[in-house]
Every structure is written in C-alpha cells, then in structure tokens.
Design an enzyme around this catalytic site. Structure first.
Site, PDB file in Angstrom:
ATOM      1  N   HIS A  46      -0.686   1.124   7.448  1.00  0.00           N
ATOM      2  CA  HIS A  46      -1.411   1.142   6.180  1.00  0.00           C
ATOM      3  C   HIS A  46      -1.416   2.559   5.616  1.00  0.00           C
ATOM      4  O   HIS A  46      -1.617   3.515   6.365  1.00  0.00           O
ATOM      5  CB  HIS A  46      -2.840   0.639   6.400  1.00  0.00           C
ATOM      6  CG  HIS A  46      -3.638   0.536   5.139  1.00  0.00           C
ATOM      7  ND1 HIS A  46      -3.208  -0.211   4.063  1.00  0.00           N
ATOM      8  CD2 HIS A  46      -4.815   1.091   4.776  1.00  0.00           C
ATOM      9  CE1 HIS A  46      -4.106  -0.108   3.089  1.00  0.00           C
ATOM     10  NE2 HIS A  46      -5.083   0.685   3.494  1.00  0.00           N
ATOM     11  N   CYS A  58       0.834  -1.208   0.000  1.00  0.00           N
ATOM     12  CA  CYS A  58       0.000   0.000   0.000  1.00  0.00           C
ATOM     13  C   CYS A  58       0.867   1.257   0.000  1.00  0.00           C
ATOM     14  O   CYS A  58       0.467   2.292  -0.527  1.00  0.00           O
ATOM     15  CB  CYS A  58      -0.960   0.000   1.168  1.00  0.00           C
ATOM     16  SG  CYS A  58      -0.152  -0.125   2.751  1.00  0.00           S
TER      17      CYS A  58
END
Ligand SMILES: [Zn+2]
Length: 356
Positions: free
Chosen positions: A301, A45
């Site tokens: 993330h 990510c």
C-alpha cells in the site's frame, strides 16, 4: 551501470493501514486548492500517491495549467487527461476526485499497468513522466513556436532531468575515460544489515568510489583486455527537482525481500559533496523536501506526504483520506520516493486561483 530504474515489487499481503497520529482530518466541506483526496479504483494507491506528488510540483502544475499550454495539449490524450485532473485538484469544488480516466488512459498506453495488481510507484512515476514528455515534445514539433525550449526539451526534462558523470580508471595502465548519463529518478541503495541510517548514508554509498572486479571488469581500450576498473560517480548536473528512489526491494537467494531499514531524511538536503568539482556551488545543490511516497511494510500500500505551496502546510494522502500533518511528522520509516526541489515553491500562479 548504477542506474537501476526497474525494480520488481512483490505482491504483498494486505494488513490494516497505519494512521498518522496527531494529524487532523480535513473537513471535506472546506476544499483547499491542491489538497484533494483520490478515489482508489482497485489497487490504484500507487497511482494516487504518484499523482499527489505531481500535483504538489508547483512549476509543473503552473506550466500545464497555463491557458496557452492547455490549448496546445488538446490533441494529446494522456497529457490532456492528466492536466484535467490537475485542474480538478487545484481548482475543483470537490474535496476528492476519481482518477478513473487517468487510470484507463494510462493502462491503454502502458499495458503493464492494465490490471488490478499492486504496482511499483517508481515505475509508474517514470512511465507517466516519459509519456508526458513525449506528448509535449510532439506538441513542440507540431508548433515549432516555443522559443525558450528546444524541440527535445520540455517542462518535464527541464525540471526533472539531471546528469551523472562517470570516470573510470583502468587499474592496470591508468587509462581514464569519462562519460555522462542523464537521469530522471536516482535509484539509491540502502546500506545492508543495519536498522537505521540517513539519506546521506545512502547517497554516500551510491557515489562511493568502486572497483569493478571479476565479471564486472570493463574492457580497457589501451590494454585490449578486461581489467579491474575504478569507477567514480559524480553529479554533473543537479536537476531542478530531485527524485530519489530508495532501493528497498532486493533478493535473498531465490526470494524477493524488502529492506525495512529506517532511512532518516530531513527537510533540507545538501548534495554538494556529490557534485562534480567543475560545477560545485552550494546554492546550486541544496534542496528542500516537498513530497514523499511511503510504501507501507508488508502491505503493498502506498500513501503520499506532500507540501502544499499555497497553504504552506503538509498533508498526508491515503487515497480519499486526507490529513494535515505537522512538519515534524513528515518523517516516515517507510519512505520509498523522496522529491526535493532546488527552489522553494512560491504561491502557485494558476489562472482562477487568484481570488482564493
Ligand atoms: Zn588498461
């Protein structure tokens, strides 16, 4: 001195992902140029968030997707794959891409990214731009035909490079020195022990006049000794595209901690107070936000918020999940990287985009 480009990020435990309310999910059947979800190939990510920001950087995309540039880049593996991906994102028929090749070529030349661990988006952004810069420089050297740019200058340095100036003063004899340093990403500190501050507060702290004492004292060439040194940092050359990195990761004793300070930022940023008096001009130092990398607390993330210059709308990118977001929702308490442009991006001039 103040330029700290390397920040180590701890591996953080996974938690459920937060979502943007009042945002509409993009229908996958209606592909918008430059609005393209990216498949996550195992903790990638950070790569996806950075790629989305670069995909929204209109002058970079225009330059790289230019037919002449594309031909020249055919011999540069990283640049070619990166440019191919940008082409898919802007001109492809699919609403999503899998940047598998981009990740594997990146891993082959930058071994630090060759694993499934969560990585720092800021380090990747720097490494990717450096590699691209080196690739383009090589092409310039081979061709020697680029007229507007010197051999050492590329679209990357032209857009992203700025310059800082440091003035030091020996507090004992008043001897002054002046030096400059180029930067690509400005790593700025967050004021300690507060819950909320503004981006301008962080910049003020970065550009604050400081006095180096103790072990930090600098050697004065007149005194011939280490002395207390006053340091004044200014922006000598504001870059075309300003990339700000909020130093959210620090140390508390032996542990690495993340600062959860909510740093408020606005769509417009005026750097005039920090620009060296010799180059001061308001139009020269006012910026407009166009992309944000968000580092979610305790999650390891990353997501991105990017402005699309064609549709003139903001989107949030969480790997494959793409949502259109209202301008008012672009604010995020977890912003990690902020990308500002001096010029408002116009509708991109990309071959093949005209008919859309
Ligand atoms: Zn001195």
């Amino acid at each position: 001195m103040v330029l700290d480009a390397s920040v180590t990020v701890p591996a953080l435990p996974q938690q459920s992902s937060s979502s943007y309310q009042a945002a509409s999910l993009i229908n996958p059947s209606t592909q918008r140029p430059g609005v393209c979800g990216l498949n996550n190939s195992g903790n990638s990510c950070y790569l996806n968030a950075v790629l989305q920001c670069l995909c929204s950087t209109v002058p970079l995309v225009e330059h790289l997707l230019n037919q002449e540039t594309r031909k020249e880049l055919a011999s540069c593996r990283v640049a070619e794959i990166f440019v191919g991906l940008l082409e898919d994102m802007w001109l492809g028929r699919s609403s999503s891409c899998a940047p598998v090749e981009a990740k594997s070529v990146l891993c082959s030349i930058l071994p630090q990214f060759n694993n499934y661990l969560q990585q720092d988006a800021q380090e990747l952004l720097l490494s990717l731009l450096n590699t691209l810069h080196d690739n383009l420089k090589k092409v310039h050297c081979d061709n020697r035909k680029s007229k507007s740019l010197s051999v050492d200058s590329t679209i990357v340095s032209h857009l992203f490079e700025g310059q800082l100036s440091y003035r030091t003063l020996c507090m004992h004899c008043n001897y002054q020195t002046h030096s400059t340093q180029t930067f690509t990403v400005l790593s700025i500190p967050i004021p300690p022990a507060i819950i909320k501050c503004s981006l301008e507060d962080c910049l003020s702290l970065f550009f604050e006049r400081t006095v180096l004492t103790g072990g930090e004292q600098m050697l004065c060439s007149v005194c011939g000794l280490r002395r207390e040194t006053g340091v004044l940092t200014c922006l000598e050359k504001p870059p075309e595209i300003l990339m700000l990195h909020l130093k959210r990761f620090g140390r508390k004793g032996k542990n690495q901690v993340k600062l959860r300070t909510n740093v408020a930022f606005s769509m417009k940023l005026d750097l005039t107070p920090f620009v060296s008096s010799s180059v001061q001009s308001t139009s020269y130092s006012s910026y407009r936000l166009y992309a944000v990398v968000v580092s979610h607390l305790n999650m390891g993330h990353y997501t991105a918020l990017c402005h699309n210059a064609l549709s003139q709308t903001w989107h949030s990118f969480d790997d494959l999940v793409v949502r259109e977001v209202q301008d008012s929702l672009v604010q995020s308490p977890n912003a990690y990287l902020l990308l500002y442009s001096r010029k408002r991006f116009q509708k991109p001039k990309i071959h093949g985009l005209g008919a859309l």
